[in-house]
Enzyme design. Sequence first.
Site, PDB file in Angstrom:
ATOM      1  N   ARG A  59      -5.711  11.115  -3.690  1.00 21.76           N
ATOM      2  CA  ARG A  59      -6.137  11.632  -2.380  1.00 21.76           C
ATOM      3  C   ARG A  59      -7.512  11.056  -2.080  1.00 21.76           C
ATOM      4  O   ARG A  59      -8.376  10.987  -2.969  1.00 21.76           O
ATOM      5  CB  ARG A  59      -6.203  13.159  -2.375  1.00 21.76           C
ATOM      6  CG  ARG A  59      -4.854  13.869  -2.306  1.00 21.76           C
ATOM      7  CD  ARG A  59      -4.169  13.718  -0.946  1.00 21.76           C
ATOM      8  NE  ARG A  59      -2.916  14.450  -0.873  1.00 21.76           N
ATOM      9  CZ  ARG A  59      -1.706  13.908  -1.102  1.00 21.76           C
ATOM     10  NH1 ARG A  59      -1.600  12.637  -1.407  1.00 21.76           N
ATOM     11  NH2 ARG A  59      -0.609  14.644  -1.005  1.00 21.76           N
ATOM     12  N   GLU A  95      -8.618  10.272   6.392  1.00 25.38           N
ATOM     13  CA  GLU A  95      -7.421   9.585   6.878  1.00 25.38           C
ATOM     14  C   GLU A  95      -7.056  10.033   8.286  1.00 25.38           C
ATOM     15  O   GLU A  95      -7.217  11.212   8.590  1.00 25.38           O
ATOM     16  CB  GLU A  95      -6.234   9.908   5.935  1.00 25.38           C
ATOM     17  CG  GLU A  95      -6.003   8.812   4.931  1.00 25.38           C
ATOM     18  CD  GLU A  95      -4.872   9.111   3.966  1.00 25.38           C
ATOM     19  OE1 GLU A  95      -5.149   9.125   2.768  1.00 25.38           O
ATOM     20  OE2 GLU A  95      -3.733   9.308   4.413  1.00 25.38           O
ATOM     21  N   HIS A 131      -1.666   4.700   2.911  1.00 25.11           N
ATOM     22  CA  HIS A 131      -1.000   5.831   2.241  1.00 25.11           C
ATOM     23  C   HIS A 131       0.510   5.566   2.067  1.00 25.11           C
ATOM     24  O   HIS A 131       1.347   6.278   2.615  1.00 25.11           O
ATOM     25  CB  HIS A 131      -1.235   7.137   3.006  1.00 25.11           C
ATOM     26  CG  HIS A 131      -1.111   8.359   2.130  1.00 25.11           C
ATOM     27  ND1 HIS A 131      -1.896   9.467   2.289  1.00 25.11           N
ATOM     28  CD2 HIS A 131      -0.282   8.650   1.090  1.00 25.11           C
ATOM     29  CE1 HIS A 131      -1.563  10.380   1.386  1.00 25.11           C
ATOM     30  NE2 HIS A 131      -0.569   9.902   0.651  1.00 25.11           N
TER      31      HIS A 131
HETATM   32  P1  NAP Z   1       0.665  16.302 -11.634  1.00 25.01           P
HETATM   33  O1  NAP Z   1       1.889  16.009 -12.464  1.00 25.01           O
HETATM   34  O2  NAP Z   1       0.323  17.714 -11.350  1.00 25.01           O
HETATM   35  O3  NAP Z   1      -0.569  15.560 -12.342  1.00 25.01           O
HETATM   36  C1  NAP Z   1      -1.887  15.798 -12.043  1.00 25.01           C
HETATM   37  C2  NAP Z   1      -2.680  15.665 -13.327  1.00 25.01           C
HETATM   38  O4  NAP Z   1      -4.070  15.764 -13.014  1.00 25.01           O
HETATM   39  C3  NAP Z   1      -2.379  16.740 -14.355  1.00 25.01           C
HETATM   40  O5  NAP Z   1      -2.066  16.138 -15.578  1.00 25.01           O
HETATM   41  C4  NAP Z   1      -3.673  17.540 -14.487  1.00 25.01           C
HETATM   42  O6  NAP Z   1      -3.945  17.913 -15.816  1.00 25.01           O
HETATM   43  C5  NAP Z   1      -4.684  16.499 -14.052  1.00 25.01           C
HETATM   44  N1  NAP Z   1      -5.903  17.096 -13.541  1.00 25.01           N
HETATM   45  C6  NAP Z   1      -6.067  18.118 -12.674  1.00 25.01           C
HETATM   46  N2  NAP Z   1      -7.373  18.335 -12.445  1.00 25.01           N
HETATM   47  C7  NAP Z   1      -8.041  17.427 -13.184  1.00 25.01           C
HETATM   48  C8  NAP Z   1      -9.413  17.138 -13.375  1.00 25.01           C
HETATM   49  N3  NAP Z   1     -10.366  17.846 -12.746  1.00 25.01           N
HETATM   50  N4  NAP Z   1      -9.748  16.124 -14.208  1.00 25.01           N
HETATM   51  C9  NAP Z   1      -8.801  15.405 -14.847  1.00 25.01           C
HETATM   52  N5  NAP Z   1      -7.474  15.649 -14.703  1.00 25.01           N
HETATM   53  C10 NAP Z   1      -7.112  16.630 -13.878  1.00 25.01           C
HETATM   54  O7  NAP Z   1       0.788  15.579 -10.221  1.00 25.01           O
HETATM   55  P2  NAP Z   1       1.507  14.202  -9.867  1.00 25.01           P
HETATM   56  O8  NAP Z   1       2.909  14.455  -9.463  1.00 25.01           O
HETATM   57  O9  NAP Z   1       1.242  13.229 -10.946  1.00 25.01           O
HETATM   58  O10 NAP Z   1       0.682  13.815  -8.543  1.00 25.01           O
HETATM   59  C11 NAP Z   1      -0.716  13.614  -8.602  1.00 25.01           C
HETATM   60  C12 NAP Z   1      -1.308  13.504  -7.226  1.00 25.01           C
HETATM   61  O11 NAP Z   1      -0.962  12.240  -6.670  1.00 25.01           O
HETATM   62  C13 NAP Z   1      -0.784  14.508  -6.198  1.00 25.01           C
HETATM   63  O12 NAP Z   1      -1.480  15.730  -6.269  1.00 25.01           O
HETATM   64  C14 NAP Z   1      -0.997  13.802  -4.886  1.00 25.01           C
HETATM   65  O13 NAP Z   1      -2.203  14.194  -4.302  1.00 25.01           O
HETATM   66  C15 NAP Z   1      -1.059  12.329  -5.258  1.00 25.01           C
HETATM   67  N6  NAP Z   1       0.062  11.541  -4.693  1.00 25.01           N
HETATM   68  C16 NAP Z   1      -0.215  10.535  -3.817  1.00 25.01           C
HETATM   69  C17 NAP Z   1       0.820   9.781  -3.315  1.00 25.01           C
HETATM   70  C18 NAP Z   1       0.568   8.659  -2.355  1.00 25.01           C
HETATM   71  O14 NAP Z   1       1.401   8.420  -1.496  1.00 25.01           O
HETATM   72  N7  NAP Z   1      -0.504   7.930  -2.472  1.00 25.01           N
HETATM   73  C19 NAP Z   1       2.141  10.042  -3.678  1.00 25.01           C
HETATM   74  C20 NAP Z   1       2.377  11.072  -4.563  1.00 25.01           C
HETATM   75  C21 NAP Z   1       1.324  11.829  -5.072  1.00 25.01           C
HETATM   76  P3  NAP Z   1      -3.118  19.103 -16.572  1.00 25.01           P
HETATM   77  O15 NAP Z   1      -1.670  18.666 -16.533  1.00 25.01           O
HETATM   78  O16 NAP Z   1      -3.633  19.087 -17.941  1.00 25.01           O
HETATM   79  O17 NAP Z   1      -3.375  20.327 -15.777  1.00 25.01           O
END
Ligand code: NAP
Length: 330
Positions: free
Chosen positions: A239, A268, A287
């Site tokens: 993000r 954005e 994005h």
């Molecule tokens: P996810 O499985 O929930 O992974 C997020 C990870 O971030 C988790 O492992 C969490 O750790 C870790 N985390 C949370 N807070 C943190 C911090 N302060 N410092 C370090 N690590 C931290 O989510 P995901 O499915 O991988 O998606 C991640 C993000 O990608 C989404 O929230 C979204 O905003 C973004 N995204 C963007 C696009 C795009 O089109 N560009 C597409 C999809 C997603 P724990 O597991 O240990 O809690």
Amino acid sequence: MAKVFVTQHIGDAAVQRLRDAGHVVIYRDETVPMTPDELQTAVRSVDGLVCLLTDRVDTAVLDAAPQLKMVANVAVGYDNIDLGAATRRGILVSNTPDVLTETTADHAFALLLAIARRIPEADTFMRAGKYERFELFPPLLGLDVYGKTLGIVGMGRIGAAVAWRGALGFGMKILYTANSAKTAVEQELGAQKVSLPELLRQSDFVSINTPLTPETRHLFTLETLRQMKPTACLVNTARGPIVKEDDLLTALREGVIWGAALDVFEAEPKMTAGLAEYRERLVVAPHLGSATGETRRKMAETAVANLIAGLAGQKPPNALNPQVWRETSR
Ligand code: NAP
């Protein structure tokens, strides 16, 4: 039978699925998001809401919707929704994890390779007729990726999928941060959990894959960027507000880091003034992380499947606040 409002274009198939489930669907088949006032008016008498990440579902929207039982976001990130406020009002919220993981990781890696090998700059150079002769040391010298160190900030679903690509496809050493240790990537890829300063100090490529939360907002400032190697690249497909864009521009101009690839932006769809004009070692995309036709259709289907389950009194497969379901189904 419930009344469902769909805020923006999600494709006819997903809308038909809602209608086939017996719901009355008000489908705003448009690609421009509503204003906050319009959204508040539109939700007044609805039971279910299907929204995109450009729809801000805040307390004003929730308060304007006394009948609302569930919000289905067509995205995995849900920083556009006040989850705490929804939970306090007994409103279920769901997202669309998993179906977009590999697609987004592909895009993160595409951006990583594009910045390392300066693909957009090369394309522009070629089309401008500037390629006059082969040189051993051309103006567009890039960086090696194979065998380098990849730091994953946020080793969740997408972070792990990026790490797999790096470790198995490009022989990269994997470092990561997360709230908790991730044994699968440690055992299978030899990934090491380290502190953020350590990750920044050692990594050649840093991929941001955390959600946007109060803790991660502006996690990358000039101070953070100064902890990276001057030869390192930052890739953000998470993000925009996780990176302070003004500071990133300064870091690029001053050679604090080598390059950056951004799929998401602080405000954005705009980019910070100066960033758009900065063409050297900066790759930008609008994005597009999950933007393949297949995946976007799956996201819409997943959101709709969640909403149909929630409105039928079943637990939505991707409920972000399942406690609401447990309490209401007692
Ligand atoms: P996810 O499985 O929930 O992974 C997020 C990870 O971030 C988790 O492992 C969490 O750790 C870790 N985390 C949370 N807070 C943190 C911090 N302060 N410092 C370090 N690590 C931290 O989510 P995901 O499915 O991988 O998606 C991640 C993000 O990608 C989404 O929230 C979204 O905003 C973004 N995204 C963007 C696009 C795009 O089109 N560009 C597409 C999809 C997603 P724990 O597991 O240990 O809690």
